[in-house]
Design an enzyme around this catalytic site. Sequence first.
Site, mmCIF file in Angstrom:
data_model
loop_
_atom_site.group_PDB
_atom_site.id
_atom_site.type_symbol
_atom_site.label_atom_id
_atom_site.label_comp_id
_atom_site.label_asym_id
_atom_site.label_seq_id
_atom_site.Cartn_x
_atom_site.Cartn_y
_atom_site.Cartn_z
ATOM 1 N N LYS A 78 0.830 -1.246 0.157
ATOM 2 C CA LYS A 78 0.057 -0.071 -0.094
ATOM 3 C C LYS A 78 0.804 1.349 0.113
ATOM 4 C CE LYS A 78 -3.762 1.567 2.800
ATOM 5 N NZ LYS A 78 -4.820 1.275 4.161
ATOM 6 N N SER A 153 -9.807 1.066 3.114
ATOM 7 C CA SER A 153 -9.039 1.956 2.193
ATOM 8 C C SER A 153 -8.126 1.497 1.392
ATOM 9 C CB SER A 153 -8.379 2.932 3.278
ATOM 10 O OG SER A 153 -7.587 2.437 3.986
ATOM 11 N N SER A 177 -9.943 -1.388 6.840
ATOM 12 C CA SER A 177 -9.333 -1.383 5.549
ATOM 13 C C SER A 177 -8.645 -2.493 4.987
ATOM 14 C CB SER A 177 -8.529 -0.174 5.754
ATOM 15 O OG SER A 177 -9.295 1.188 5.823
#
Lengths: 485, 95
Positions: A78, A153, A177
Amino acid sequence: MQLDNLTISQLREKLASGETTSVELTKAFLARIAATDEKVNAFITVCEEEALAAAEAADQRIAAGNAAPLTGIPLAVKDIFNTIDVRTTCGSKILDNYVSPYDATAIAKLREQGAVIIGKLNMDEFAMGSSNENSAAGSVKNPWDLERVPGGSSGGSAASVAAGQALATLGTDTGGSIRQPASHCGVVGLKPTYGRVSRFGVIAYASSLDQVGPVARNVEDCATILGVVAGYDPADSTSVDTPVPDYLATIKDGVKGKKIGLPKEYFIEGLDADVKKAVDAAIETYKSLGAEIVEVSLPHTDYAVACYYLIATAEASSNLARYDGVRFGVRKDEGEGLIGMYQQTRAAGFGDEVKRRIMLGTYALSSGYYDAYYLKAQKVRTLIRQDFLDAFEQVDFMLAPVAPTPAFKIGEKTDDPLQMYLSDIFTIPLNLAGTCGLSLPCGTSSEGLPIGLQLFGKPFAEGEILQAAWAFESATDFGGKLAPL
Amino acid sequence: MKISRAEVEHVARLARLALQPEELDAMTGQMDAILGYVDKLNELDTEGIEPTAHAVPMENAFREDAVKPSIGVERAQQNAPETDGSCFKVPKVIE
């Protein structure tokens, strides 16, 4: 090369025997990214040059006979992780030009093993979102239906695995997330116990909730990666100094005789019919595997979203104060002095959702409102955490849906922040309790969308939920598939 | 109304966010709805309940006060919008 159903340990054997090389593998994933990412938009940065250099070094290490569990394995992370000399935007315009001067501890641990980091994954700006629509790099598309969200997310972390662009990825989970996008994309995601993995070098959102974890195509790979990134780090004073167990050693031990709790507050009216059907079937599977099912109660579940949106926003408003155009990031200065520069920089650099959360958090912490909002939320957090600890007195772990519905359409909830927040209703309580949870595929909706099953584990009992997840995965045939792109 | 437009403007100043008038309007409505929702916490009696700041009970984390290598000036400044020698340069503060 067929990569669908391979685990990291099977790949390691192929690398060791010379059947393939890390360079070959890395090139295969880079080619897959080039062929599919125009549709999925899972990557913000692809690190082709760095990845091929790391792959060559890994091949030499394998040839020399000192391979570690992740040597030569292509992974992506990420864009919230600092990666030295690589752009790290956190999905924000304000970090558009930011190049990390150091590696996060989790990244350094992957590199020590000789893992190949092929790129940085798209995400909601500063990890604030449930749909990956809040990214300066544009929305990520769900690989199973490009008109739908991948969840957020860590949308890029889940979508890239489902799309076959990376073998496994790292994400972060503050209110779901990792688990919610894993569920929406038909992959496995693990949120470890707060303190299990170092957050040094992970861009902070809500510091009492943020935790790093793996997303992968199968349970075993999640266990392998957790085993590498977990552990105490002197650079993160919230990381906990307890030994990291050998997760792979116990993963096949099964669930015979285990007590599984079904929190009744998670099986409510309004739960999508396909989700309910898939989760009910999973319960039957666990019964057939020899587990005992009992109903438990987490009575304060209904207060978790309200509690979270005060605590997380308060912490965010403080953490995001550092983006002021002084030491890094994009500055906007129209000659109105220092305060003016701060205000213009932040107004131009942050997206709407980030501004909204900073505003809410600032309000909740402001003079006269602190007791009514922030302190109140912290007290309710105590009740929510106690719910979990009480339930864990009666059962070994718990089972619940991950999200009330399968992936929703892009744009469906963007006009109503509160409705978007409520889509996290089943994942948020676990972060407030600080314990561990996992999402794994358990079915498909009538529209062909993946449905996930959630397991809640006791604090630091990642081994136990990995074991339970592995048992389910081996008994069924839901996960491990690539989305047709 | 849980929050007025004037209060939202005040919070924006505290948060160092230069919001446009239309942003302030939208933000007022959205914050009002969210604050209305979080009011449900008041249904719970939390008298005598200790607040939880961190889910894992921890004491202070101390370490030896020992000199260790740090990131260095060059690395620390590599992303700075403006520098002057080893300093970060900002707009003039004192008139």
